[in-house]
Design a protein around this motif. Structure first.
Motif, PDB file in Angstrom:
ATOM      1  N   GLU A   1       1.037  -1.178   0.229  1.00 19.40           N
ATOM      2  CA  GLU A   1       0.066  -0.041  -0.048  1.00 19.40           C
ATOM      3  C   GLU A   1       0.913   1.236  -0.150  1.00 19.40           C
ATOM      4  OE1 GLU A   1      -0.528  -2.522   2.143  1.00 19.40           O
ATOM      5  OE2 GLU A   1      -2.191  -3.442   1.173  1.00 19.40           O
ATOM      6  N   VAL A   2       1.779   1.462   0.867  1.00 21.48           N
ATOM      7  CA  VAL A   2       2.773   2.557   0.779  1.00 21.48           C
ATOM      8  C   VAL A   2       3.640   2.826  -0.350  1.00 21.48           C
ATOM      9  CG1 VAL A   2       4.948   3.197   1.814  1.00 21.48           C
ATOM     10  CG2 VAL A   2       3.063   2.395   3.307  1.00 21.48           C
ATOM     11  N   CYS A   3       3.919   1.456  -1.177  1.00 17.93           N
ATOM     12  CA  CYS A   3       4.701   1.627  -2.174  1.00 17.93           C
ATOM     13  C   CYS A   3       3.851   2.166  -3.245  1.00 17.93           C
ATOM     14  CB  CYS A   3       5.330   0.357  -2.664  1.00 17.93           C
ATOM     15  SG  CYS A   3       6.528  -0.337  -1.558  1.00 17.93           S
ATOM     16  N   ARG A   4       2.667   1.590  -3.423  1.00 19.30           N
ATOM     17  CA  ARG A   4       1.766   2.010  -4.491  1.00 19.30           C
ATOM     18  C   ARG A   4       1.140   3.719  -4.388  1.00 19.30           C
ATOM     19  NH1 ARG A   4      -1.737  -3.033  -3.121  1.00 19.30           N
ATOM     20  NH2 ARG A   4      -1.068  -4.567  -4.672  1.00 19.30           N
ATOM     21  N   ALA A   5       1.370   3.891  -2.903  1.00 22.43           N
ATOM     22  CA  ALA A   5       0.975   5.461  -2.783  1.00 22.43           C
ATOM     23  C   ALA A   5       2.042   6.377  -3.219  1.00 22.43           C
ATOM     24  CB  ALA A   5       0.568   5.478  -1.376  1.00 22.43           C
ATOM     25  N   VAL A   6       3.190   5.830  -2.988  1.00 20.30           N
ATOM     26  CA  VAL A   6       4.339   6.785  -3.271  1.00 20.30           C
ATOM     27  C   VAL A   6       5.236   6.556  -4.605  1.00 20.30           C
ATOM     28  CG1 VAL A   6       6.587   7.396  -2.003  1.00 20.30           C
ATOM     29  CG2 VAL A   6       4.606   7.058  -0.807  1.00 20.30           C
ATOM     30  N   ALA A   7       5.342   5.434  -4.859  1.00 17.83           N
ATOM     31  CA  ALA A   7       6.530   5.238  -5.975  1.00 17.83           C
ATOM     32  C   ALA A   7       6.040   5.172  -7.398  1.00 17.83           C
ATOM     33  CB  ALA A   7       7.030   3.661  -5.665  1.00 17.83           C
ATOM     34  N   ASP A   8       6.821   5.459  -8.288  1.00 21.94           N
ATOM     35  CA  ASP A   8       6.704   5.449  -9.739  1.00 21.94           C
ATOM     36  C   ASP A   8       6.824   4.199 -10.395  1.00 21.94           C
ATOM     37  OD1 ASP A   8       6.235   8.487 -10.150  1.00 21.94           O
ATOM     38  OD2 ASP A   8       8.352   8.539  -9.192  1.00 21.94           O
ATOM     39  N   ARG A   9       7.996   3.381  -9.714  1.00 25.54           N
ATOM     40  CA  ARG A   9       8.092   2.222 -10.262  1.00 25.54           C
ATOM     41  C   ARG A   9       8.516   1.269  -9.031  1.00 25.54           C
ATOM     42  NH1 ARG A   9      12.777   0.973 -12.873  1.00 25.54           N
ATOM     43  NH2 ARG A   9      14.008   3.002 -12.665  1.00 25.54           N
ATOM     44  N   HIS A  10       8.536  -0.064  -9.337  1.00 26.01           N
ATOM     45  CA  HIS A  10       8.670  -0.939  -8.190  1.00 26.01           C
ATOM     46  C   HIS A  10       9.457  -2.049  -8.792  1.00 26.01           C
ATOM     47  CE1 HIS A  10       5.166   1.144  -6.516  1.00 26.01           C
ATOM     48  NE2 HIS A  10       4.774   0.932  -7.759  1.00 26.01           N
ATOM     49  N   ALA A  11      10.437  -2.631  -7.871  1.00 24.16           N
ATOM     50  CA  ALA A  11      11.345  -3.769  -7.944  1.00 24.16           C
ATOM     51  C   ALA A  11      11.015  -4.899  -6.968  1.00 24.16           C
ATOM     52  CB  ALA A  11      12.599  -3.196  -8.224  1.00 24.16           C
ATOM     53  N   MET A  12      11.095  -5.999  -7.256  1.00 24.16           N
ATOM     54  CA  MET A  12      10.977  -6.997  -6.034  1.00 24.16           C
ATOM     55  C   MET A  12      12.102  -7.711  -6.221  1.00 24.16           C
ATOM     56  SD  MET A  12       7.210  -8.829  -6.976  1.00 24.16           S
ATOM     57  CE  MET A  12       5.712  -8.042  -7.211  1.00 24.16           C
ATOM     58  N   ILE A  13      12.836  -7.918  -4.849  1.00 24.99           N
ATOM     59  CA  ILE A  13      14.144  -8.670  -4.758  1.00 24.99           C
ATOM     60  C   ILE A  13      13.834  -9.926  -4.212  1.00 24.99           C
ATOM     61  CG2 ILE A  13      14.582  -7.409  -2.759  1.00 24.99           C
ATOM     62  CD1 ILE A  13      17.489  -7.495  -3.614  1.00 24.99           C
ATOM     63  N   ASP A  14      14.333 -10.991  -4.495  1.00 27.80           N
ATOM     64  CA  ASP A  14      14.032 -12.497  -3.931  1.00 27.80           C
ATOM     65  C   ASP A  14      15.640 -12.920  -3.859  1.00 27.80           C
ATOM     66  OD1 ASP A  14      12.839 -14.217  -2.693  1.00 27.80           O
ATOM     67  OD2 ASP A  14      11.483 -15.029  -3.969  1.00 27.80           O
ATOM     68  N   GLU A  15      15.939 -13.657  -2.736  1.00 29.84           N
ATOM     69  CA  GLU A  15      17.176 -14.214  -2.577  1.00 29.84           C
ATOM     70  C   GLU A  15      18.474 -13.540  -3.208  1.00 29.84           C
ATOM     71  OE1 GLU A  15      16.463 -18.318  -3.769  1.00 29.84           O
ATOM     72  OE2 GLU A  15      15.239 -18.823  -2.060  1.00 29.84           O
ATOM     73  N   GLY A  16      18.202 -12.202  -3.197  1.00 29.93           N
ATOM     74  CA  GLY A  16      19.347 -11.418  -3.552  1.00 29.93           C
ATOM     75  C   GLY A  16      19.431 -11.131  -5.212  1.00 29.93           C
ATOM     76  N   ARG A  17      18.376 -11.360  -5.966  1.00 30.44           N
ATOM     77  CA  ARG A  17      18.103 -11.045  -7.460  1.00 30.44           C
ATOM     78  C   ARG A  17      16.985 -10.301  -7.245  1.00 30.44           C
ATOM     79  NH1 ARG A  17      20.096 -16.292  -6.613  1.00 30.44           N
ATOM     80  NH2 ARG A  17      21.796 -16.615  -8.103  1.00 30.44           N
ATOM     81  N   ILE A  18      17.130  -9.524  -8.404  1.00 29.91           N
ATOM     82  CA  ILE A  18      15.785  -8.535  -8.826  1.00 29.91           C
ATOM     83  C   ILE A  18      14.841  -9.698  -9.893  1.00 29.91           C
ATOM     84  CG2 ILE A  18      14.866  -6.706 -10.137  1.00 29.91           C
ATOM     85  CD1 ILE A  18      15.959  -5.916  -7.660  1.00 29.91           C
ATOM     86  N   VAL A  19      13.821  -9.889  -9.481  1.00 28.94           N
ATOM     87  CA  VAL A  19      13.041 -10.772 -10.011  1.00 28.94           C
ATOM     88  C   VAL A  19      11.764 -10.112 -10.762  1.00 28.94           C
ATOM     89  CG1 VAL A  19      13.931 -12.742  -8.584  1.00 28.94           C
ATOM     90  CG2 VAL A  19      11.756 -11.436  -7.834  1.00 28.94           C
ATOM     91  N   TRP A  20      11.381  -8.972 -10.440  1.00 29.52           N
ATOM     92  CA  TRP A  20      10.154  -8.355 -11.024  1.00 29.52           C
ATOM     93  C   TRP A  20      10.436  -6.917 -11.228  1.00 29.52           C
ATOM     94  CZ3 TRP A  20       6.510  -4.932 -10.172  1.00 29.52           C
ATOM     95  CH2 TRP A  20       5.483  -4.736 -11.191  1.00 29.52           C
ATOM     96  N   THR A  21      10.015  -6.196 -12.236  1.00 27.65           N
ATOM     97  CA  THR A  21      10.062  -4.626 -12.127  1.00 27.65           C
ATOM     98  C   THR A  21       8.706  -4.307 -12.911  1.00 27.65           C
ATOM     99  OG1 THR A  21      11.504  -4.431 -14.310  1.00 27.65           O
ATOM    100  CG2 THR A  21      12.470  -4.559 -11.967  1.00 27.65           C
ATOM    101  N   GLY A  22       8.263  -3.088 -12.564  1.00 23.12           N
ATOM    102  CA  GLY A  22       7.058  -2.610 -13.221  1.00 23.12           C
ATOM    103  C   GLY A  22       6.757  -1.295 -12.551  1.00 23.12           C
ATOM    104  N   ASP A  23       5.855  -0.616 -13.419  1.00 29.92           N
ATOM    105  CA  ASP A  23       5.041   0.569 -12.727  1.00 29.92           C
ATOM    106  C   ASP A  23       4.083   0.165 -11.922  1.00 29.92           C
ATOM    107  OD1 ASP A  23       3.025   0.246 -14.196  1.00 29.92           O
ATOM    108  OD2 ASP A  23       3.378   1.603 -15.694  1.00 29.92           O
ATOM    109  N   THR A  24       3.293   1.219 -11.442  1.00 33.72           N
ATOM    110  CA  THR A  24       2.388   1.062 -10.143  1.00 33.72           C
ATOM    111  C   THR A  24       1.141   0.243 -10.900  1.00 33.72           C
ATOM    112  OG1 THR A  24       2.875   2.842  -8.821  1.00 33.72           O
ATOM    113  CG2 THR A  24       0.665   2.094  -8.773  1.00 33.72           C
TER     114      THR A  24
END
Length: 235
Positions: A193-216
């Motif tokens: 919820e906080v990320c959606r309210a503030v960020a332009d783009r989002h990146a998910m990190i899992d086990e030290g790797r970026i596994v997903w990126t995208g906008d809101t």
């Protein structure tokens, strides 16, 4: 968009334990990017590498076209990177005013008076020791202190962790104000919820790797990625 901060295939860890495995991410001028992940996914380690608190084992961190590899934290900070650490890191024995004034830098638009105008709750407690503030007030003080040098990029590590919902709402409003003023931010956060309210783009990190990126908009439709990389049921 020209990148202000570029993380290029970063690898890092502690001792023989490798935590980051080729993390690549960028932040453009005026952009807010959220880095999401479970506990232990590598979010805070990424922040430590950016600020020079942890040495890279491979890869690069480039800020404003300058390679930061091997640069000590105080030199990184002078270039305009300000960190709000996960556990706030305020000086408990110093007053609110003292915490802010020791972080002030000549030429910064963030004077003590500007900080008091932005944070009226702190203005009312300017002579109170940092250790006597509530959790929400301490977080506001940590953010205000990070602004005092006049950063070109603000890094926030779990700013809403452990705070009551009403305080989280105030912090989100504050971050949106800073965003509207054009301050780029990298936000490490677990709250969607906080990320959606503030960020332009989002990146998910899992086990030290970026596994997903995208906008809101993409994040709102990324139920499968959220389930696999952010929720406990798939951990």
């Amino acid at each position: 968009m020209t990148a202000l901060l570029e993380l290029d295939a970063m690898e890092a860890g502690y001792g023989k334990s490798r935590v980051l495995h080729g993390v690549t991410l960028s932040i453009g001028a005026g952009e807010t990017v959220a880095l999401l992940g479970r506990n232990g996914a590598g979010k805070s380690t990424t922040m430590r590498c950016i600020t020079g608190l942890l040495r890279l084992q491979a890869g690069r961190v480039v800020f404003g076209g300058r390679d930061l590899r091997g640069m000590p934290p105080h030199a990184v900070a002078r270039l305009g990177l300000s960190l709000v650490p996960e556990h706030r890191g305020i000086f408990a024995a110093l007053t609110v005013e003292e915490n802010l004034r020791i972080a002030a830098r000549r030429g910064s638009r963030w004077t003590f008076e500007a900080a008091m105008a932005m944070f009226p709750q702190l203005a009312a407690r300017r002579r109170t020791p940092g250790g006597k503030l509530s959790g929400g007030e301490q977080q506001m003080l940590a953010i205000a202190r990070a602004l005092m040098p006049g950063p070109r990029l603000l890094l926030l590590d779990e700013p809403t962790e452990g705070l009551a919902p009403v305080i989280v709402e105030r912090l989100v409003a504050l971050l949106r104000t800073l965003k509207d003023e054009g301050l780029p931010m990298l936000l490490v956060e677990q709250s969607l919820e906080v990320c959606r309210a503030v960020a332009d783009r989002h990146a998910m990190i899992d086990e030290g790797r970026i596994v997903w990126t995208g906008d809101t908009q993409a994040l709102a439709a990324a139920d499968d990625a959220v389930r696999r990389h952010l929720t406990l049921e798939e951990a």
